[in-house]
Design an enzyme around this catalytic site. Structure first.
Site, mmCIF file in Angstrom:
data_model
loop_
_atom_site.group_PDB
_atom_site.id
_atom_site.type_symbol
_atom_site.label_atom_id
_atom_site.label_comp_id
_atom_site.label_asym_id
_atom_site.label_seq_id
_atom_site.Cartn_x
_atom_site.Cartn_y
_atom_site.Cartn_z
ATOM 1 N N TRP A 165 10.414 -12.607 16.393
ATOM 2 C CA TRP A 165 9.351 -12.569 16.372
ATOM 3 C C TRP A 165 9.307 -13.882 17.571
ATOM 4 O O TRP A 165 8.640 -13.930 18.203
ATOM 5 C CB TRP A 165 8.041 -13.364 15.461
ATOM 6 C CG TRP A 165 8.461 -11.339 14.408
ATOM 7 C CD1 TRP A 165 8.126 -11.540 13.429
ATOM 8 C CD2 TRP A 165 7.945 -10.565 14.751
ATOM 9 N NE1 TRP A 165 8.945 -10.287 13.014
ATOM 10 C CE2 TRP A 165 7.615 -9.679 13.663
ATOM 11 C CE3 TRP A 165 8.005 -9.923 16.113
ATOM 12 C CZ2 TRP A 165 7.581 -7.824 14.084
ATOM 13 C CZ3 TRP A 165 7.309 -8.417 16.395
ATOM 14 C CH2 TRP A 165 7.197 -7.317 15.122
ATOM 15 N N ASP A 211 2.843 -11.483 0.496
ATOM 16 C CA ASP A 211 3.910 -10.852 0.391
ATOM 17 C C ASP A 211 4.314 -11.465 -1.524
ATOM 18 O O ASP A 211 3.563 -11.992 -1.576
ATOM 19 C CB ASP A 211 5.586 -11.227 1.346
ATOM 20 C CG ASP A 211 6.385 -10.542 1.365
ATOM 21 O OD1 ASP A 211 6.260 -10.403 0.798
ATOM 22 O OD2 ASP A 211 7.002 -10.818 3.185
ATOM 23 N N GLY A 236 1.855 -11.306 -3.697
ATOM 24 C CA GLY A 236 1.651 -9.847 -4.637
ATOM 25 C C GLY A 236 2.265 -8.503 -4.265
ATOM 26 O O GLY A 236 3.318 -9.228 -2.605
ATOM 27 N N ASP A 237 2.498 -7.481 -4.393
ATOM 28 C CA ASP A 237 3.182 -6.061 -4.273
ATOM 29 C C ASP A 237 2.122 -5.665 -4.041
ATOM 30 O O ASP A 237 1.128 -4.664 -4.997
ATOM 31 C CB ASP A 237 4.038 -6.059 -5.174
ATOM 32 C CG ASP A 237 4.158 -4.272 -4.778
ATOM 33 O OD1 ASP A 237 4.391 -3.303 -4.144
ATOM 34 O OD2 ASP A 237 5.793 -3.824 -5.774
ATOM 35 N N LYS A 253 6.116 -4.260 11.653
ATOM 36 C CA LYS A 253 8.120 -3.120 10.614
ATOM 37 C C LYS A 253 7.839 -2.682 9.287
ATOM 38 O O LYS A 253 8.691 -3.194 8.821
ATOM 39 C CB LYS A 253 8.571 -4.530 11.830
ATOM 40 C CG LYS A 253 9.381 -5.099 12.517
ATOM 41 C CD LYS A 253 10.147 -5.530 13.285
ATOM 42 C CE LYS A 253 11.424 -5.524 12.989
ATOM 43 N NZ LYS A 253 12.328 -6.722 12.712
ATOM 44 N N HIS A 256 7.670 1.796 8.600
ATOM 45 C CA HIS A 256 9.299 1.425 8.896
ATOM 46 C C HIS A 256 10.504 1.632 8.172
ATOM 47 O O HIS A 256 11.340 2.445 8.062
ATOM 48 C CB HIS A 256 9.751 1.692 10.998
ATOM 49 C CG HIS A 256 10.659 -0.007 10.359
ATOM 50 N ND1 HIS A 256 11.611 -0.337 11.377
ATOM 51 C CD2 HIS A 256 10.198 -0.839 9.350
ATOM 52 C CE1 HIS A 256 11.676 -1.786 10.979
ATOM 53 N NE2 HIS A 256 11.114 -1.673 10.413
ATOM 54 N N ASP A 257 9.751 1.242 6.978
ATOM 55 C CA ASP A 257 10.448 0.776 6.026
ATOM 56 C C ASP A 257 10.532 2.372 4.936
ATOM 57 O O ASP A 257 11.273 2.214 3.896
ATOM 58 C CB ASP A 257 9.825 -0.563 5.015
ATOM 59 C CG ASP A 257 11.013 -1.399 5.715
ATOM 60 O OD1 ASP A 257 11.976 -1.578 6.646
ATOM 61 O OD2 ASP A 257 9.927 -2.575 6.000
ATOM 62 N N ASN A 303 18.855 2.647 11.283
ATOM 63 C CA ASN A 303 19.380 1.800 10.755
ATOM 64 C C ASN A 303 18.849 1.476 9.345
ATOM 65 O O ASN A 303 18.967 0.584 8.404
ATOM 66 C CB ASN A 303 19.492 0.129 11.586
ATOM 67 C CG ASN A 303 19.656 -0.615 10.242
ATOM 68 O OD1 ASN A 303 20.258 -1.084 10.229
ATOM 69 N ND2 ASN A 303 18.291 -1.561 10.204
ATOM 70 N N GLN A 307 19.438 1.834 5.497
ATOM 71 C CA GLN A 307 18.771 0.207 5.021
ATOM 72 C C GLN A 307 17.653 1.012 3.708
ATOM 73 O O GLN A 307 17.375 -0.903 3.212
ATOM 74 C CB GLN A 307 18.662 -1.086 6.145
ATOM 75 C CG GLN A 307 20.112 -1.596 6.695
ATOM 76 C CD GLN A 307 19.160 -3.133 6.729
ATOM 77 O OE1 GLN A 307 19.287 -2.953 7.782
ATOM 78 N NE2 GLN A 307 20.503 -3.592 5.859
#
Length: 346
Positions: A165, A211, A236-237, A253, A256-257, A303, A307
């Protein structure tokens, strides 16, 4: 248009085959501290001197330095006393630890973590899932549990994302005029480099990094200055916990996970939390609509296979995900850099 015989395809294949070697040369020079030493001394050094100061063999270091010259990461001056090496401007800016635009941390993360997963790419293609179990003996069911398997690994990952970043953040944040949004949540904001770019570009904004608790603790202690009052934290989740109300949500980003079901689940929660007139900014590397490129994005998608649970997508695919959650007035901006921006409004 020429025939296949007019093009040196064998040489092209060999060039692609050497890509692994090219990256490992750069990774190794960074890891050993070659670029940092040359920046610190401010003068050209012989391979013997560099080897002695970095504690390596002279023969190995000479070959590494010459390969870096071939990659245009170093320059060499031949004198009667021998060969003397200097950094190029690119190396000073991007490959030294002290540079504000340093990519050292993401390079080290790729070298020491990502490469181990890529060793099992064929298995990932056969099975369609990430390779943490083979690479590290860790369950593949929780990608971020694997990525954050220790505080050391978490620091490497967060520092690596921050370095990205430092060179791409302003491009995606300036893709649209975000000044009307003053209350912003950066979901999965990690080390906070994008949040810092945001408050720098939009001084009236206030950004909350949302996060996991352990990520927030590391960000507070290692990355965000105490005096930066425009950046706050929420632990938190976001899949299992509530998402507070805000004017704008940044997902950089993040999508895309995850697979499409989880993306839809997350975006629906964001839509419900979003203030009327607010929006969501997706920051992703966009594939062409026919998925013919860009090559970097295609490789990022590979990737994601080794991952995570996700993949890179096209602007139409992301737009459909936003629309399914209820967002409208969707705008897409390709920055011409590594990452692009998609803005949806409520």
């Amino acid at each position: 248009m020429g025939s296949m015989e007019d093009f040196d395809y064998p040489r092209l294949i060999l060039k692609y085959n050497s890509g692994f070697l090219v990256s490992k040369v750069m990774f190794t020079a960074c890891e050993l501290g070659v670029f940092d030493l040359l920046l610190e001394t401010g003068e050209a050094l012989s391979s013997d001197t560099i080897a002695a100061r970095l504690g390596t063999s002279t023969t190995g270091m000479e070959r590494l330095l010459d390969a870096c010259v071939g990659l245009k990461l170093l320059t060499v001056e031949l004198t009667q006393e021998g060969a003397f090496y200097r950094n190029t401007e690119i190396s000073n800016i991007y490959l030294t630890k002290s540079s504000p635009k340093s990519q050292y941390h993401i390079i080290m993360y790729y070298s020491n973590s990502v490469y181990l997963c890529w060793h099992y790419l064929a298995d990932a293609v056969r099975e369609g899932r990430n390779q943490y179990e083979r690479a590290f003996g860790i369950s593949s069911n929780d990608p971020f549990g694997a990525m954050y398997r220790s505080e050391e690994e978490m620091l490497k990952f967060m520092a690596g994302q921050n370095s990205v970043w430092s060179i791409c953040g302003r491009d995606v944040l300036a893709a649209f005029d975000l000044s009307p949004f003053t209350q912003i949540y950066d979901l999965g904001g990690g080390g906070g480099a994008l949040a810092q770019e945001c408050v720098s570009l939009y001084p009236n904004s206030r950004v909350t990094i949302y996060d996991l608790l352990k990520v927030v603790q590391v960000a507070k202690s290692h990355f965000i200055p105490r005096e930066e009052c425009r950046i706050t934290f929420h632990s938190g989740d976001f899949f299992n916990d509530s998402i507070p109300e805000a004017e704008l949500y940044i997902l950089s980003k993040i999508l895309h996970d995850w697979d499409d079901d989880k993306c839809r689940q997350l975006l629906a929660k964001v839509y419900n939390a979003c203030k009327p007139g607010g929006g969501v900014l997706l920051v992703e590397s966009l594939l062409n609509e026919d998925k013919s490129g860009p090559l970097e994005t295609q490789l990022y998608s590979m990737n994601m296979l080794v991952q995570t649970e996700g993949k890179e997508q096209t602007s139409v695919e992301y737009s459909k995900l936003l629309e399914a959650a209820g967002f409208g007035e969707i705008q897409v901006k390709r920055t011409g850099k590594l990452y692009d921006a998609v803005l949806g409004r409520k």
